[in-house]
Design an enzyme around this catalytic site. Structure first.
Site, PDB file in Angstrom:
ATOM      1  N   GLY A 206       5.521  -0.077  10.653  1.00 10.57           N
ATOM      2  CA  GLY A 206       6.600  -0.954  10.209  1.00 10.57           C
ATOM      3  C   GLY A 206       7.950  -0.253  10.145  1.00 10.57           C
TER       4      GLY A 206
ATOM      5  CG  ASN B  54       8.091  -4.587   0.108  1.00  7.80           C
ATOM      6  OD1 ASN B  54       9.121  -5.161   0.482  1.00  7.80           O
ATOM      7  ND2 ASN B  54       8.122  -3.407  -0.454  1.00  7.80           N
TER       8      ASN B  54
ATOM      9  CD  GLN C 242       3.657  -6.454   2.088  1.00  6.26           C
ATOM     10  OE1 GLN C 242       2.662  -7.072   1.733  1.00  6.26           O
ATOM     11  NE2 GLN C 242       3.727  -5.143   2.002  1.00  6.26           N
TER      12      GLN C 242
ATOM     13  CB  SER D 103       2.888  -2.058   9.556  1.00  4.41           C
ATOM     14  OG  SER D 103       2.186  -0.865   9.294  1.00  4.41           O
TER      15      SER D 103
ATOM     16  CG  HIS E 199      -0.777   0.744   6.802  1.00  2.76           C
ATOM     17  ND1 HIS E 199      -0.634   0.754   5.438  1.00  2.76           N
ATOM     18  CD2 HIS E 199       0.453   0.953   7.313  1.00  2.76           C
ATOM     19  CE1 HIS E 199       0.645   0.992   5.143  1.00  2.76           C
ATOM     20  NE2 HIS E 199       1.320   1.109   6.267  1.00  2.76           N
TER      21      HIS E 199
ATOM     22  CB  THR F 253       0.318  10.254  25.308  1.00  4.20           C
ATOM     23  OG1 THR F 253       0.872  11.049  26.349  1.00  4.20           O
ATOM     24  CG2 THR F 253      -1.104   9.856  25.663  1.00  4.20           C
TER      25      THR F 253
ATOM     26  CB  CYS G 114       8.730   3.641  -0.878  1.00  8.91           C
ATOM     27  SG  CYS G 114       7.952   2.573   0.310  1.00  8.91           S
TER      28      CYS G 114
HETATM   29  C1  LIG Z   1       4.752  -1.334   4.327  1.00 12.60           C
HETATM   30  C2  LIG Z   1       6.048  -1.956   4.730  1.00 12.60           C
HETATM   31  C3  LIG Z   1       6.883  -1.349   5.677  1.00 12.60           C
HETATM   32  C4  LIG Z   1       6.576  -0.002   6.259  1.00 12.60           C
HETATM   33  O1  LIG Z   1       5.501  -0.035   7.130  1.00 12.60           O
HETATM   34  P1  LIG Z   1       4.803   1.356   7.542  1.00 12.60           P
HETATM   35  O2  LIG Z   1       3.848   0.982   8.614  1.00 12.60           O
HETATM   36  O3  LIG Z   1       4.131   1.874   6.328  1.00 12.60           O
HETATM   37  O4  LIG Z   1       5.895   2.242   8.048  1.00 12.60           O
HETATM   38  C5  LIG Z   1       8.032  -2.005   6.046  1.00 12.60           C
HETATM   39  N1  LIG Z   1       8.352  -3.197   5.518  1.00 12.60           N
HETATM   40  C6  LIG Z   1       7.578  -3.817   4.609  1.00 12.60           C
HETATM   41  C7  LIG Z   1       7.982  -5.155   4.085  1.00 12.60           C
HETATM   42  C8  LIG Z   1       6.410  -3.214   4.181  1.00 12.60           C
HETATM   43  O5  LIG Z   1       5.653  -3.827   3.267  1.00 12.60           O
END
Ligand SMILES: *Cc1c(COP(=O)(O)O)cnc(C)c1O
Length: 391
Positions: free
Chosen positions: A83, A163, A191, A211, A213, A249, A337
């Site tokens: 993200g 988030n 999110q 993202s 994860h 890569t 964060c």
């Molecule tokens: C988690 C998050 C990100 C960052 O994503 P990463 O893959 O951890 O760098 C950015 N924006 C929002 C709204 C998020 O919740």
């Protein structure tokens, strides 16, 4: 489906994970899909022999799978490291590409730091940024946004779902406005992807960040959707990967895992989404009824399915989280964060949570694995610990 082992704490009690907005558990099916690309399928996708070509195919299959889920074209999906990278790429490179036309960007005060810090960086380079205020629910006012558009506005970047407080922004209306004015519109949907339906053929969105994860995929991989009408300069210069725009890569296992995770999320969405909304409403009503001096942050209905953010009068969130962790409950104060800092988050500040409540703001984010029993246990823990901290 593969049997999942339950997380158990040292004393044998089950762990209750209420922090799906921070990250989510890799699904066993996703792990399984990734496995070959971490072992025997190690070829470089840019080579001409079969070992490499099988990787190329895996990457392109993943790209079309992701494109299908969000109603986009494969050529509009670019793989990134997550993200933060997608946000940086979209914002910095649209700014760079359009700087002759203008140097004004509009965003909101409650964006993720990946967006806010990218904007601050551009400010240092001479760009002008408008950080829109939000209302008490965390909503951007479209009228105010309209008024802030200038002759030299080149980019609007507003998140899909917040988030911290879960508020869903009116991205359809914002995108429409941006299209009418010929301004590029980017949304951080990290999110929202995998949580709510998003159709790129219907939404007037030019760029969208996601993202893996955050939807039970692996960490360190994400994507940026770029509408085919949009010219986006290269972000990482080097080889010809990602059509020359993002060299290096490819993270094949990550990409394959992300596609698998998104496919599962999309299949389960109709069920999981309504189940989580019911669970969320139950959780919320009980807390507001049973714990005096509690309030909900964010919009009561225009919010992400699994997100709840409460503030408790006269309670310190860090202390509350420590007590809850002793009972096996994982939750967050503000965004992950910000941990290690006791300061009140920029989002809680922006929605003007009353002074007595703001330091007691805690986020619970539920996911596909959250049950009503878990919610009941969290409510009990909250009742006990909020009372203990006040007494
Ligand atoms: C988690 C998050 C990100 C960052 O994503 P990463 O893959 O951890 O760098 C950015 N924006 C929002 C709204 C998020 O919740």
């Amino acid at each position: 489906m593969i049997e999942k082992k339950r997380e158990v704490m040292a004393d044998g009690r089950a762990q209750i994970y209420m922090d799906h907005a921070a990250t989510t558990e890799l699904l066993p099916e996703v792990h399984e899909a990734m496995e070959p690309y971490l072992t025997e399928e190690y070829g470089n996708a840019s080579t001409s022999y079969d070992l490499g070509k099988r990787n190329r195919k895996a990457i392109e299959d993943a790209r079309s799978c992701i494109a299908d889920v969000i109603d986009a074209d494969s050529s509009e999906i670019y793989f990134t490291s997550g993200g933060s990278e997608s946000d940086n790429w979209a914002i910095k490179n649209i700014a760079g590409a359009h700087k002759k036309k203008g140097q004004h960007i509009i965003t909101s005060a409650i964006e993720h730091h990946a967006v806010l810090r990218s904007c601050e960086y551009l400010e240092e380079l001479g760009y002008k940024i408008t950080y829109l205020d939000v209302d008490e629910y965390g909503l951007v006012d479209v009228k105010e946004l309209t008024d802030s558009i200038r002759e030299d506005t080149i980019l609007i970047t507003i998140m899909t779902g917040n988030n911290e407080i879960g508020t869903l922004e009116p991205i359809g209306r914002i995108g429409q406005l941006a299209r009418q004015r010929g301004i590029v519109f980017h949304t951080d949907a990290v999110q929202a992807v995998g949580q709510i339906p998003l159709s790129m053929s219907r939404l007037p969105v030019d760029l969208l960040s996601a993202s893996a994860h955050k939807f039970h995929g692996p960490k360190g991989v994400g994507f940026l959707y770029v509408n085919k009408e949009q010219e986006l300069p290269s972000f990482i210069h080097g080889g010809s990967q990602e059509r020359g725009k993002r060299a290096g890569t490819e993270n094949v296992a990550g990409i394959v895992g992300m596609a698998k995770a998104l496919q599962i999320a999309a299949c389960e969405m109709p069920y999981t989404r309504s189940r989580l909304i019911r669970l969320r409403n139950y959780f919320c009503e009980r807390v507001l009824h049973e714990i005096p001096g509690s309030r909900l942050n964010g919009h009561p209905v225009k919010r992400l399915p699994g997100n709840l953010n409460f503030s408790f009068d006269g309670v310190d969130a860090t202390s509350l989280l420590i007590l809850m962790e002793e009972q096996g409950i994982c939750a967050s104060a503000g965004s992950a964060c910000n941990t290690g800092q006791t300061r009140i988050s920029h989002v809680i500040e922006a929605i003007h949570v009353p002074e007595e409540y703001a330091p007691g703001s805690v986020r619970f984010t539920m996911g596909r694995d959250t049950t009503k029993d878990m919610v009941d246990a969290v409510i009990l823990s909250l009742r006990q610990n909020v009372a203990a901290l006040r007494g």
